[in-house]
Design an enzyme around this catalytic site. Structure first.
Site, PDB file in Angstrom:
ATOM      1  CE  LYS A 242      -4.284 -11.276  -8.302  1.00 41.37           C
ATOM      2  NZ  LYS A 242      -3.543 -10.026  -8.383  1.00 41.37           N
TER       3      LYS A 242
ATOM      4  CE  LYS B 128     -11.463  -9.430  -4.847  1.00 43.84           C
ATOM      5  NZ  LYS B 128     -10.281  -8.646  -4.647  1.00 43.84           N
TER       6      LYS B 128
ATOM      7  CE  LYS C 213      -7.710  -4.536 -10.035  1.00 43.19           C
ATOM      8  NZ  LYS C 213      -7.109  -3.368  -9.535  1.00 43.19           N
TER       9      LYS C 213
HETATM   10  P1  TYM Z   1      -6.324  -3.925  -5.742  1.00 41.40           P
HETATM   11  O1  TYM Z   1      -5.686  -3.129  -6.822  1.00 41.40           O
HETATM   12  O2  TYM Z   1      -6.825  -5.295  -6.070  1.00 41.40           O
HETATM   13  O3  TYM Z   1      -7.522  -3.119  -5.127  1.00 41.40           O
HETATM   14  C1  TYM Z   1      -7.376  -1.766  -4.722  1.00 41.40           C
HETATM   15  C2  TYM Z   1      -8.245  -1.495  -3.507  1.00 41.40           C
HETATM   16  O4  TYM Z   1      -9.617  -1.777  -3.797  1.00 41.40           O
HETATM   17  C3  TYM Z   1     -10.148  -2.629  -2.788  1.00 41.40           C
HETATM   18  N1  TYM Z   1     -11.170  -3.501  -3.392  1.00 41.40           N
HETATM   19  C4  TYM Z   1     -12.427  -3.641  -2.934  1.00 41.40           C
HETATM   20  N2  TYM Z   1     -13.055  -3.076  -1.889  1.00 41.40           N
HETATM   21  C5  TYM Z   1     -14.352  -3.421  -1.694  1.00 41.40           C
HETATM   22  N3  TYM Z   1     -15.037  -4.288  -2.479  1.00 41.40           N
HETATM   23  C6  TYM Z   1     -14.438  -4.882  -3.542  1.00 41.40           C
HETATM   24  N4  TYM Z   1     -15.127  -5.713  -4.317  1.00 41.40           N
HETATM   25  C7  TYM Z   1     -13.069  -4.559  -3.799  1.00 41.40           C
HETATM   26  N5  TYM Z   1     -12.182  -4.943  -4.750  1.00 41.40           N
HETATM   27  C8  TYM Z   1     -11.026  -4.298  -4.483  1.00 41.40           C
HETATM   28  C9  TYM Z   1      -8.966  -3.427  -2.282  1.00 41.40           C
HETATM   29  O5  TYM Z   1      -9.188  -3.937  -0.983  1.00 41.40           O
HETATM   30  C10 TYM Z   1      -7.867  -2.378  -2.297  1.00 41.40           C
HETATM   31  O6  TYM Z   1      -7.916  -1.603  -1.122  1.00 41.40           O
HETATM   32  N6  TYM Z   1      -2.418  -5.583  -3.171  1.00 41.40           N
HETATM   33  C11 TYM Z   1      -3.279  -4.450  -3.385  1.00 41.40           C
HETATM   34  C12 TYM Z   1      -2.537  -3.195  -3.795  1.00 41.40           C
HETATM   35  C13 TYM Z   1      -1.444  -2.801  -2.872  1.00 41.40           C
HETATM   36  C14 TYM Z   1      -1.591  -2.167  -1.617  1.00 41.40           C
HETATM   37  C15 TYM Z   1      -0.272  -1.971  -1.133  1.00 41.40           C
HETATM   38  C16 TYM Z   1      -2.696  -1.757  -0.883  1.00 41.40           C
HETATM   39  C17 TYM Z   1      -0.120  -2.961  -3.106  1.00 41.40           C
HETATM   40  N7  TYM Z   1       0.587  -2.461  -2.065  1.00 41.40           N
HETATM   41  C18 TYM Z   1      -0.041  -1.379   0.094  1.00 41.40           C
HETATM   42  C19 TYM Z   1      -2.451  -1.154   0.351  1.00 41.40           C
HETATM   43  C20 TYM Z   1      -1.145  -0.983   0.820  1.00 41.40           C
HETATM   44  C21 TYM Z   1      -4.247  -4.777  -4.481  1.00 41.40           C
HETATM   45  O7  TYM Z   1      -3.999  -5.594  -5.328  1.00 41.40           O
HETATM   46  O8  TYM Z   1      -5.356  -4.006  -4.487  1.00 41.40           O
END
Ligand code: TYM
Length: 334
Positions: free
Chosen positions: A115, A197, A200
């Site tokens: 990032k 991966k 978004k």
């Molecule tokens: P975020 O918002 O980027 O993504 C949300 C969830 O989607 C999963 N994910 C994927 N899984 C499979 N293939 C992909 N291409 C893919 N892209 C995204 C992510 O692994 C995630 O589970 N930091 C986290 C949000 C967060 C969080 C937390 C998660 C904040 N606090 C506490 C768990 C526990 C994030 O940015 O996810």
């Protein structure tokens, strides 16, 4: 434990357009876990501002995401669906945990490296300390498990390290959480570059299926998906594009890769792409319809936002008060 149930915490950012990766890697599993666990599913809007946001857009997307949680099938009477910014204990615990986290640990985080390369003009302290806020999210609820996609595993490791460090000093304050990775869908790859991966924030819209894409768009994107010139449908590392298509198909249908390989024996890539596209569209269309219907019911969504924030505050404050006491902050006078 809450009552006789173990606790689950997870969250998603309301930034950008959610992708099929978010759905298959996370949200789909969340739904299936709500009966077994006491679940907290957070819209992590505080994490979102580590990158500059348009306020009106952020507010709209946060609400759309919370609505999507319900549309996906999570029962808001059973699971607690809420905004991170409505529970101030997240930011308060994060500050405390910052003081138990080393710069060197944060420096190693791959998401920070990615990032900060992408947002070179805004490498802020929040972006650096992002995993500590995530640790606070999880530890506040004494979560036993955290369902995430593969890309979040490093953040979960650091959460466990911080919790263990804290417990070693102050006794058993935090439950040490375990990651929960679904059998399929934990790593959905870009349709244009199956080496990375699906994300978004990808600049190429053809690389990702967005959850709100219509059927035609979905079919077109799958038709254009990058594959290879092997001309055989086999599930193996050397064919990452085909493997990704099979993974998506398995995740939507519940089939195993072996079954899919047999199903497409002797068939071409075009047929596989069409089948995957149709299955994904069949999965997303009802979801989109439910989002549209729910969004109209303002009072219902408002009620959930209010009640669940209060419920989350109750559990979060319990942990926060305990932590504050342990580290020597003066107790509140009642
Ligand atoms: P975020 O918002 O980027 O993504 C949300 C969830 O989607 C999963 N994910 C994927 N899984 C499979 N293939 C992909 N291409 C893919 N892209 C995204 C992510 O692994 C995630 O589970 N930091 C986290 C949000 C967060 C969080 C937390 C998660 C904040 N606090 C506490 C768990 C526990 C994030 O940015 O996810």
């Amino acid at each position: 434990m809450i009552g006789d149930q173990k606790v689950l915490f997870s969250g998603m950012q309301a930034t950008g357009n959610l992708t099929l990766g978010n759905y298959l890697g996370a949200l789909k599993n969340w739904v299936s876990l709500t009966d077994e666990y006491q679940c907290f599913y957070c819209v992590v809007d505080e994490h979102s501002i580590t990158v500059r946001q348009d306020p009106a857009v952020l507010r709209k997307r946060a609400r759309a995401l919370l609505t999507l949680y319900i549309a996906a099938g999570i029962d808001p009477e059973k699971a607690c669906l809420y905004y991170q910014s409505h529970v101030s204990a997240h930011a308060e615990l994060a500050w405390i945990l910052n003081c138990f986290t080393y710069m060197g640990e944060m420096n190693r985080m791959t998401q920070f490296k990615d990032k900060s390369a992408k947002h070179a003009d805004n490498i802020n302290v929040g972006l650096f300390a992002y995993p500590v806020l995530m640790a606070a999210d999880i530890l506040l609820y004494q979560a036993d498990i955290v369902p995430v996609g593969n890309d979040q595993l490093q953040h979960l490791e650091i959460t466990r390290d911080i919790a263990e460090r804290f417990n070693n000093i102050y006794g058993d304050v935090f439950t040490i959480p375990e990651p929960y990775i679904g059998k399929t869908g934990a790593r959905i790859m870009s349709l244009q570059d199956p080496g990375k991966k699906m994300s978004k924030s990808d600049e190429n819209p053809n690389a990702s299926i967005y959850l709100m894409d219509d059927r035609d768009t979905i079919m077109r994107k799958f038709k254009r998906a990058v594959t290879d010139s092997e001309a055989q449908i086999v599930y193996r590392e050397e064919q990452p594009g085909i493997r990704n298509l099979i993974d998506i198909y398995c995740s939507c249908t519940g089939k195993t890769p072996d079954e899919v390989v047999r199903e497409f024996d002797g068939k071409g890539y075009g047929e596989l792409k069409t089948a995957v596209g149709e299955t994904v569209a069949d999965t997303l269309t009802p979801l989109q319809e439910r989002v549209a219907a729910l969004s109209k019911d303002k009072a219902y969504i408002d009620g959930i936002i209010k009640n669940n924030a209060e419920k989350a505050q109750y559990f979060a404050n319990k942990t926060l008060r305990k932590v504050q006491h342990k580290i020597g902050f003066p107790d509140r006078i009642r």
